[in-house]
Design a protein around this motif. Sequence first.
Motif, PDB file in Angstrom:
ATOM      1  N   ILE A 111       0.845  -1.187   0.000  1.00 43.88           N
ATOM      2  CA  ILE A 111       0.000   0.000   0.000  1.00 43.88           C
ATOM      3  C   ILE A 111       0.884   1.242   0.000  1.00 43.88           C
ATOM      4  O   ILE A 111       1.850   1.329   0.765  1.00 43.88           O
ATOM      5  CB  ILE A 111      -0.915   0.045   1.249  1.00 43.88           C
ATOM      6  N   ARG A 112       0.541   2.209  -0.857  1.00 41.53           N
ATOM      7  CA  ARG A 112       1.232   3.496  -0.857  1.00 41.53           C
ATOM      8  C   ARG A 112       0.234   4.583  -0.455  1.00 41.53           C
ATOM      9  O   ARG A 112      -0.847   4.690  -1.044  1.00 41.53           O
ATOM     10  CB  ARG A 112       1.824   3.810  -2.225  1.00 41.53           C
ATOM     11  N   LEU A 113       0.612   5.353   0.550  1.00 40.62           N
ATOM     12  CA  LEU A 113      -0.225   6.446   1.030  1.00 40.62           C
ATOM     13  C   LEU A 113       0.393   7.772   0.621  1.00 40.62           C
ATOM     14  O   LEU A 113       1.604   7.964   0.714  1.00 40.62           O
ATOM     15  CB  LEU A 113      -0.352   6.399   2.557  1.00 40.62           C
ATOM     16  N   ARG A 115      -1.969   3.374  10.513  1.00 44.50           N
ATOM     17  CA  ARG A 115      -2.505   2.231  11.275  1.00 44.50           C
ATOM     18  C   ARG A 115      -3.711   1.626  10.567  1.00 44.50           C
ATOM     19  O   ARG A 115      -3.883   0.398  10.569  1.00 44.50           O
ATOM     20  CB  ARG A 115      -2.871   2.678  12.691  1.00 44.50           C
ATOM     21  N   ALA A 116      -4.545   2.487   9.972  1.00 45.46           N
ATOM     22  CA  ALA A 116      -5.716   1.977   9.250  1.00 45.46           C
ATOM     23  C   ALA A 116      -5.288   1.134   8.050  1.00 45.46           C
ATOM     24  O   ALA A 116      -5.875   0.083   7.772  1.00 45.46           O
ATOM     25  CB  ALA A 116      -6.590   3.147   8.789  1.00 45.46           C
ATOM     26  N   ALA A 117      -4.248   1.575   7.356  1.00 39.89           N
ATOM     27  CA  ALA A 117      -3.760   0.822   6.199  1.00 39.89           C
ATOM     28  C   ALA A 117      -3.195  -0.527   6.623  1.00 39.89           C
ATOM     29  O   ALA A 117      -3.452  -1.559   5.989  1.00 39.89           O
ATOM     30  CB  ALA A 117      -2.698   1.634   5.464  1.00 39.89           C
ATOM     31  N   TRP A 118      -2.443  -0.540   7.725  1.00 40.63           N
ATOM     32  CA  TRP A 118      -1.864  -1.783   8.212  1.00 40.63           C
ATOM     33  C   TRP A 118      -2.934  -2.756   8.700  1.00 40.63           C
ATOM     34  O   TRP A 118      -2.704  -3.979   8.736  1.00 40.63           O
ATOM     35  CB  TRP A 118      -0.899  -1.494   9.362  1.00 40.63           C
ATOM     36  N   SER A 119      -4.095  -2.245   9.082  1.00 38.53           N
ATOM     37  CA  SER A 119      -5.146  -3.095   9.637  1.00 38.53           C
ATOM     38  C   SER A 119      -5.891  -3.891   8.570  1.00 38.53           C
ATOM     39  O   SER A 119      -6.652  -4.799   8.900  1.00 38.53           O
ATOM     40  CB  SER A 119      -6.154  -2.248  10.422  1.00 38.53           C
TER      41      SER A 119
END
Length: 216
Positions: free
Chosen positions: A181-183, A198-202
């Motif tokens: 994922i790239r933010l 944290r939301a992406a890792w979840s």
Amino acid sequence: MKTDSQLQRDVLDELAWEPSVDHAEIGVAVTDGVVTLSGIVQSYTEKVAAEKATRRVKGVKAIAEELTVRYDFQSKTADSEIAQRVSAVMSWDPLVPDDRIDVTVEKGVVKLTGEVDWNYQKQRAFKAASKISGVTGIANLVRIEQSVDTGDIKRRIEDAFKRQAHLESSKVNVVADGHKIRLGGRVNSWHERGIAERAAWSAPGVNHVEDNIIVG
């Protein structure tokens, strides 16, 4: 915008404010908003707490962490004993699949390897290791293996952003490439950036998050 000297004072004040950190032996230097932490701490947990306290300070762009863990108050713990303690703590946590994680220790540095399905399992294994006295560093090499649908994972992360009360979801963009994922985008604080990461890792199956979100 804060000057480097103002930011240095704010970081020093935040470290002094944090009860789990003995700030007396921690040095703080700031160059163009990048904070360098140096000196001595008494445990790996304190090392992590000092970094978290620094990230809370508004204006911090990045952190170069050069802290050394030194256990002056106790004799050196044998690597084999550290490994046994880490394995025991993981086995006590029902959310850690300890049978899928291997632990090795060399000169106080814990190496975690294996495969799990979720990032939270990897992070809980890390927390288990960080609690053990004698640990001077942790290499968390546990892999996350789970089949993913790129479109679905992107949608789940964006939906998670929208549920966060303290995150302007419209300012953060998500690119999904398999397990990666790239933010991107811009937020107002490290706190917001942390919420997004944290939301992406979840999300299920995510094994890498590249956080390019700009703070400021």
